[in-house]
Design a protein around this motif. Sequence first.
Motif, PDB file in Angstrom:
ATOM      1  N   THR A  73       0.816  -1.303  -0.033  1.00 18.03           N
ATOM      2  CA  THR A  73       0.005   0.155   0.068  1.00 18.03           C
ATOM      3  C   THR A  73       0.949   1.447   0.009  1.00 18.03           C
ATOM      4  N   VAL A  74       0.660   2.177  -0.892  1.00 14.13           N
ATOM      5  CA  VAL A  74       1.159   3.394  -0.922  1.00 14.13           C
ATOM      6  C   VAL A  74       0.331   4.647  -0.779  1.00 14.13           C
ATOM      7  N   LYS A  75       0.849   5.469   0.241  1.00 14.58           N
ATOM      8  CA  LYS A  75      -0.013   6.553   0.981  1.00 14.58           C
ATOM      9  C   LYS A  75       0.605   7.667  -0.058  1.00 14.58           C
ATOM     10  N   ILE A  76      -0.548   8.448  -0.599  1.00  5.24           N
ATOM     11  CA  ILE A  76      -0.101   9.333  -1.615  1.00  5.24           C
ATOM     12  C   ILE A  76      -1.112  10.829  -1.181  1.00  5.24           C
ATOM     13  N   VAL A  77      -0.480  12.074  -1.114  1.00  5.55           N
ATOM     14  CA  VAL A  77      -1.041  13.066  -0.819  1.00  5.55           C
ATOM     15  C   VAL A  77      -0.709  14.136  -2.021  1.00  5.55           C
ATOM     16  N   SER A  78      -2.023  14.813  -2.467  1.00  7.45           N
ATOM     17  CA  SER A  78      -1.842  15.664  -3.453  1.00  7.45           C
ATOM     18  C   SER A  78      -2.216  16.979  -3.016  1.00  7.45           C
ATOM     19  N   TRP A  79      -1.743  18.319  -3.554  1.00  8.45           N
ATOM     20  CA  TRP A  79      -2.095  19.509  -2.999  1.00  8.45           C
ATOM     21  C   TRP A  79      -1.713  20.470  -3.934  1.00  8.45           C
ATOM     22  N   LEU A  90      -7.974   9.227 -10.448  1.00  8.86           N
ATOM     23  CA  LEU A  90      -8.590   8.262 -11.031  1.00  8.86           C
ATOM     24  C   LEU A  90      -7.170   7.214 -11.127  1.00  8.86           C
ATOM     25  N   ALA A  91      -7.779   5.866 -11.134  1.00 10.51           N
ATOM     26  CA  ALA A  91      -6.747   4.872 -11.217  1.00 10.51           C
ATOM     27  C   ALA A  91      -7.414   3.658 -12.047  1.00 10.51           C
ATOM     28  N   ARG A  92      -6.439   2.956 -12.372  1.00 11.81           N
ATOM     29  CA  ARG A  92      -6.593   1.538 -13.281  1.00 11.81           C
ATOM     30  C   ARG A  92      -5.690   0.345 -12.644  1.00 11.81           C
ATOM     31  N   GLY A  93      -6.415  -0.807 -12.416  1.00 16.79           N
ATOM     32  CA  GLY A  93      -5.604  -1.753 -11.732  1.00 16.79           C
ATOM     33  C   GLY A  93      -5.119  -1.495 -10.404  1.00 16.79           C
ATOM     34  N   LEU A  94      -5.948  -0.618  -9.510  1.00 13.39           N
ATOM     35  CA  LEU A  94      -5.463  -0.351  -8.514  1.00 13.39           C
ATOM     36  C   LEU A  94      -6.806  -0.423  -7.383  1.00 13.39           C
ATOM     37  N   VAL A  95      -6.552  -0.671  -6.159  1.00 12.01           N
ATOM     38  CA  VAL A  95      -7.658  -0.431  -5.090  1.00 12.01           C
ATOM     39  C   VAL A  95      -7.328   0.776  -4.221  1.00 12.01           C
ATOM     40  N   CYS A  96      -8.047   1.314  -3.823  1.00  9.47           N
ATOM     41  CA  CYS A  96      -8.095   2.515  -3.102  1.00  9.47           C
ATOM     42  C   CYS A  96      -8.683   2.048  -1.550  1.00  9.47           C
ATOM     43  N   GLY A 144       7.269   1.051  -9.343  1.00  9.67           N
ATOM     44  CA  GLY A 144       7.454  -0.511  -9.434  1.00  9.67           C
ATOM     45  C   GLY A 144       6.342  -1.047  -9.661  1.00  9.67           C
ATOM     46  N   ASP A 145       5.367  -1.154  -8.724  1.00  9.17           N
ATOM     47  CA  ASP A 145       4.132  -1.794  -8.810  1.00  9.17           C
ATOM     48  C   ASP A 145       2.983  -1.046  -9.582  1.00  9.17           C
ATOM     49  N   PHE A 146       3.038   0.333  -9.793  1.00  9.55           N
ATOM     50  CA  PHE A 146       2.168   0.971 -10.584  1.00  9.55           C
ATOM     51  C   PHE A 146       3.132   2.399 -10.861  1.00  9.55           C
ATOM     52  N   PRO A 158      -5.997  19.593   0.516  1.00 13.30           N
ATOM     53  CA  PRO A 158      -5.166  18.309   0.030  1.00 13.30           C
ATOM     54  C   PRO A 158      -6.045  17.270  -0.018  1.00 13.30           C
ATOM     55  N   ILE A 159      -5.812  16.091  -0.917  1.00 16.32           N
ATOM     56  CA  ILE A 159      -6.406  14.876  -0.786  1.00 16.32           C
ATOM     57  C   ILE A 159      -5.531  13.794  -0.403  1.00 16.32           C
ATOM     58  N   VAL A 160      -5.775  12.762   0.116  1.00 13.16           N
ATOM     59  CA  VAL A 160      -4.968  11.589   0.612  1.00 13.16           C
ATOM     60  C   VAL A 160      -5.854  10.231   0.069  1.00 13.16           C
ATOM     61  N   VAL A 161      -5.079   9.604  -0.556  1.00 16.39           N
ATOM     62  CA  VAL A 161      -5.529   8.094  -1.013  1.00 16.39           C
ATOM     63  C   VAL A 161      -4.219   7.233  -0.616  1.00 16.39           C
ATOM     64  N   HIS A 162      -4.896   5.961  -0.340  1.00 21.92           N
ATOM     65  CA  HIS A 162      -4.149   4.716  -0.134  1.00 21.92           C
ATOM     66  C   HIS A 162      -4.287   3.706  -1.022  1.00 21.92           C
ATOM     67  N   LEU A 163      -3.357   3.434  -1.973  1.00 23.30           N
ATOM     68  CA  LEU A 163      -3.538   2.594  -3.224  1.00 23.30           C
ATOM     69  C   LEU A 163      -2.561   1.507  -3.088  1.00 23.30           C
ATOM     70  N   ARG A 164      -3.054   0.284  -3.434  1.00 22.47           N
ATOM     71  CA  ARG A 164      -2.578  -0.747  -3.565  1.00 22.47           C
ATOM     72  C   ARG A 164      -2.679  -1.636  -5.030  1.00 22.47           C
TER      73      ARG A 164
END
Length: 269
Positions: free
Chosen positions: A29-35, A197-203, A125-127, A218-224
């Motif tokens: 799981t990768v935690k990403i913040v965008s602002w 927006l994501a393809r092949g990932l789960v939030c 690596g994974d995405f 800011p928005i925060v997502v946890h993607l894997r």
Amino acid sequence: MLDPAPHRPPGLGSVAGEPLARADRKASTVKIVSWNLLRRTGAAVTDLVALIEQEQPDLLLMQEATRGIAALRERVGGVYAWAQLPDRIHGLAMWAPKPWDSPPLVVPLPSGAMFHRVSQVLDLGDFTVANVHLSHGQMLNRRQLRRVMGALSERAAVLGDYNIVGPALMPGFHDVGPRSPTHAMGRMVPLRLDRCLARGLVCERHAVLPRGPSDHRPIVVHLRPAPESPARAVRGMAAAVARLRRAGVRAGGGRAGRPPSAGSPSSPG
């Protein structure tokens, strides 16, 4: 109307509650913040330090970042990359606590009548992850998204300031980020401009944070990575078998695509 309190540190009071420490997250799981920082009059390095200390992201994406934001590395370490927009004082930026295998690519996007735009694309690596700040034109920004899609791997996420009203129209991608407003036009009309927006990932989790000194939250997502579907796995196995047959490799010997006859040297009896 969005939270009007610019004095509140943006990294505090997350609507998601207590953020997950890196050690508590799943390895994939990768935690990403965008602002969107609002150029020179918005969020500064001090605000970003507070955000990083509170949220502990694996990747921080910034839009409207000026040259001075590079001082973030002196305060918190990590790696940083800035892509200045042509003829502008600001651009896109990425920060991460750990080094990347390779720096983000800068992808030129279709230009509008006034401004030229680019996207940053990072291979994790994974995405792959794309950082965007799209034009306001509702046809142009969708053309820009199509250009971004051409630079992405099969598993990918596109985050940032979309400047889009309505759906983004990205075939194969799903809007997995928070649905709350992130910007208020004229401090009155709430808009959800900042998206993922994501393809092949789960939030697994997402949130909108207090906006602090910027005009965006800011928005925060946890993607894997999403599990491979059974149909996809079967197609992959069929393709592997076909490759083996073409190479003339078969269990039990004989020519590819034809079972050994009873009198052939490879038959057991």
